[in-house]
Design a protein around this motif. Structure first.
Motif, PDB file in Angstrom:
ATOM      1  N   LEU A   6       0.613 -36.609  43.946  1.00  0.00           N
ATOM      2  CA  LEU A   6       1.436 -36.888  42.768  1.00  0.00           C
ATOM      3  C   LEU A   6       1.693 -35.620  41.959  1.00  0.00           C
ATOM      4  N   LEU A   7       0.675 -34.760  41.890  1.00  0.00           N
ATOM      5  CA  LEU A   7       0.804 -33.516  41.135  1.00  0.00           C
ATOM      6  C   LEU A   7       1.893 -32.627  41.732  1.00  0.00           C
ATOM      7  N   LEU A  58      -4.256 -33.175  52.778  1.00  0.00           N
ATOM      8  CA  LEU A  58      -5.583 -32.612  52.528  1.00  0.00           C
ATOM      9  C   LEU A  58      -5.601 -31.107  52.733  1.00  0.00           C
ATOM     10  N   ILE A  59      -4.925 -30.627  53.762  1.00  0.00           N
ATOM     11  CA  ILE A  59      -4.966 -29.191  54.074  1.00  0.00           C
ATOM     12  C   ILE A  59      -4.167 -28.358  53.074  1.00  0.00           C
ATOM     13  N   LYS A  60      -3.450 -29.016  52.163  1.00  0.00           N
ATOM     14  CA  LYS A  60      -2.735 -28.270  51.127  1.00  0.00           C
ATOM     15  C   LYS A  60      -3.665 -27.837  49.994  1.00  0.00           C
ATOM     16  N   LEU A  61      -4.890 -28.371  49.982  1.00  0.00           N
ATOM     17  CA  LEU A  61      -5.820 -28.115  48.886  1.00  0.00           C
ATOM     18  C   LEU A  61      -6.731 -26.941  49.188  1.00  0.00           C
ATOM     19  N   SER A  62      -7.350 -26.427  48.149  1.00  0.00           N
ATOM     20  CA  SER A  62      -8.368 -25.397  48.333  1.00  0.00           C
ATOM     21  C   SER A  62      -9.545 -26.002  49.087  1.00  0.00           C
ATOM     22  N   PRO A  70      -9.720 -29.883  36.833  1.00  0.00           N
ATOM     23  CA  PRO A  70      -8.974 -29.070  37.794  1.00  0.00           C
ATOM     24  C   PRO A  70      -7.936 -28.207  37.092  1.00  0.00           C
ATOM     25  N   CYS A  71      -7.809 -26.971  37.538  1.00  0.00           N
ATOM     26  CA  CYS A  71      -6.911 -26.011  36.889  1.00  0.00           C
ATOM     27  C   CYS A  71      -6.144 -25.203  37.930  1.00  0.00           C
ATOM     28  N   LEU A  72      -4.974 -24.726  37.515  1.00  0.00           N
ATOM     29  CA  LEU A  72      -4.171 -23.797  38.297  1.00  0.00           C
ATOM     30  C   LEU A  72      -3.602 -22.757  37.349  1.00  0.00           C
ATOM     31  N   ALA A  73      -3.585 -21.515  37.772  1.00  0.00           N
ATOM     32  CA  ALA A  73      -3.034 -20.451  36.928  1.00  0.00           C
ATOM     33  C   ALA A  73      -1.519 -20.413  37.045  1.00  0.00           C
ATOM     34  N   ASN A  74      -0.869 -20.096  35.934  1.00  0.00           N
ATOM     35  CA  ASN A  74       0.578 -19.859  35.913  1.00  0.00           C
ATOM     36  C   ASN A  74       1.405 -21.056  36.393  1.00  0.00           C
ATOM     37  N   ILE A  82       4.846 -24.497  44.111  1.00  0.00           N
ATOM     38  CA  ILE A  82       3.460 -24.306  43.669  1.00  0.00           C
ATOM     39  C   ILE A  82       2.493 -24.742  44.764  1.00  0.00           C
ATOM     40  N   SER A  83       1.487 -23.918  45.005  1.00  0.00           N
ATOM     41  CA  SER A  83       0.451 -24.221  45.995  1.00  0.00           C
ATOM     42  C   SER A  83      -0.819 -24.673  45.281  1.00  0.00           C
ATOM     43  N   LEU A  84      -1.522 -25.612  45.895  1.00  0.00           N
ATOM     44  CA  LEU A  84      -2.789 -26.075  45.336  1.00  0.00           C
ATOM     45  C   LEU A  84      -3.983 -25.353  45.962  1.00  0.00           C
ATOM     46  N   LYS A  85      -3.714 -24.359  46.790  1.00  0.00           N
ATOM     47  CA  LYS A  85      -4.800 -23.635  47.453  1.00  0.00           C
ATOM     48  C   LYS A  85      -5.686 -22.890  46.459  1.00  0.00           C
TER      49      LYS A  85
END
Length: 216
Positions: free
Chosen positions: A51-52, A22-26, A77-81, A64-67
């Motif tokens: 899983l992502l 959980l703490i890996k997320l924004s 949900p989106c992530l840049a680069n 890659i960080s999910l923060k």
């Protein structure tokens, strides 16, 4: 190559695993998960993010960080680069698709007995005939529905698309001038799953046990 990670949640994630990931997320994503009333919804949502991260690793992107995850105007949900990704869950199963050469759309649906006749307005005449003349109309209904959902998720605009403008014919899905290739998977008994991509490509299926210490 498209990498599909998948898992089954027969029981809640352990407290240690849940908190560790959980703490890996924004912060907004953490809050979204903690607002769910049912553990099944909260844990499926978090499982999709676990899983992502694993699919990113398999695709060659281990750091890659999910923060920085955010939601676009359609709630996706989106992530840049990063490589393109898509997540879906139904019942007790969760799947995630990551591609380093395409924008994937993935959908999974539990096959439940329903009066699918009420959904005729969501299908073209060609699709509806194919469903009703199938040897198993209920299975055919869910397969068509999965393909449409996978296409919509690949398109990125969500249900703002009119489902009647999207037509499924075997392994192709068409809308206006857009065409996607669809592959179907029978990973879970009693479920239909579809992957939509721009072209046919290799797919690597990766099962995960989320309570395993290997994912810490």
């Amino acid at each position: 190559m498209t990498f599909i990670t998948y898992t089954t949640l027969d029981q809640p994630l352990s407290i240690d695993v849940f908190n560790h990931h959980l703490i890996k997320l924004s912060l907004p994503e953490q809050e979204k998960i903690l607002r769910y009333l049912r553990w099944q919804d909260a844990h499926a949502s978090l499982a999709g993010k676990i899983l992502l991260l694993e699919a990113f690793k398999q695709a060659g992107f281990p750091d890659i960080s999910l923060k920085e995850m955010y939601r676009d105007d359609y709630g996706k949900p989106c992530l840049a680069n990063t490589p393109a990704f898509n997540i879906s869950h139904s019942g007790k199963h969760v799947v995630c698709a990551v591609s380093n050469e395409d924008v994937p759309g993935v959908d999974i649906e539990e096959v439940r007995p329903i009066g699918f006749e009420d959904f005729s307005s969501y299908f073209t005449t060609l699709e509806w005939n194919a469903i009703n003349h199938s040897s198993d109309p209920l299975e055919a209904f869910y397969q068509h529905w999965c393909a449409k959902e996978a296409f919509i998720k690949r398109d990125g605009r969500g249900l703002s698309n009119d489902l009647r403008t999207i037509e499924v014919t075997n392994n192709l899905v068409k809308m206006d001038n857009q065409i996607s290739y669809v592959r179907y998977f029978d990973i879970f008994p009693g479920y239909k799953m579809a992957l939509a991509t721009e072209k046919d490509m290799d797919v690597q299926l990766i099962p995960l046990r989320l309570n395993s210490s290997e994912l810490h």
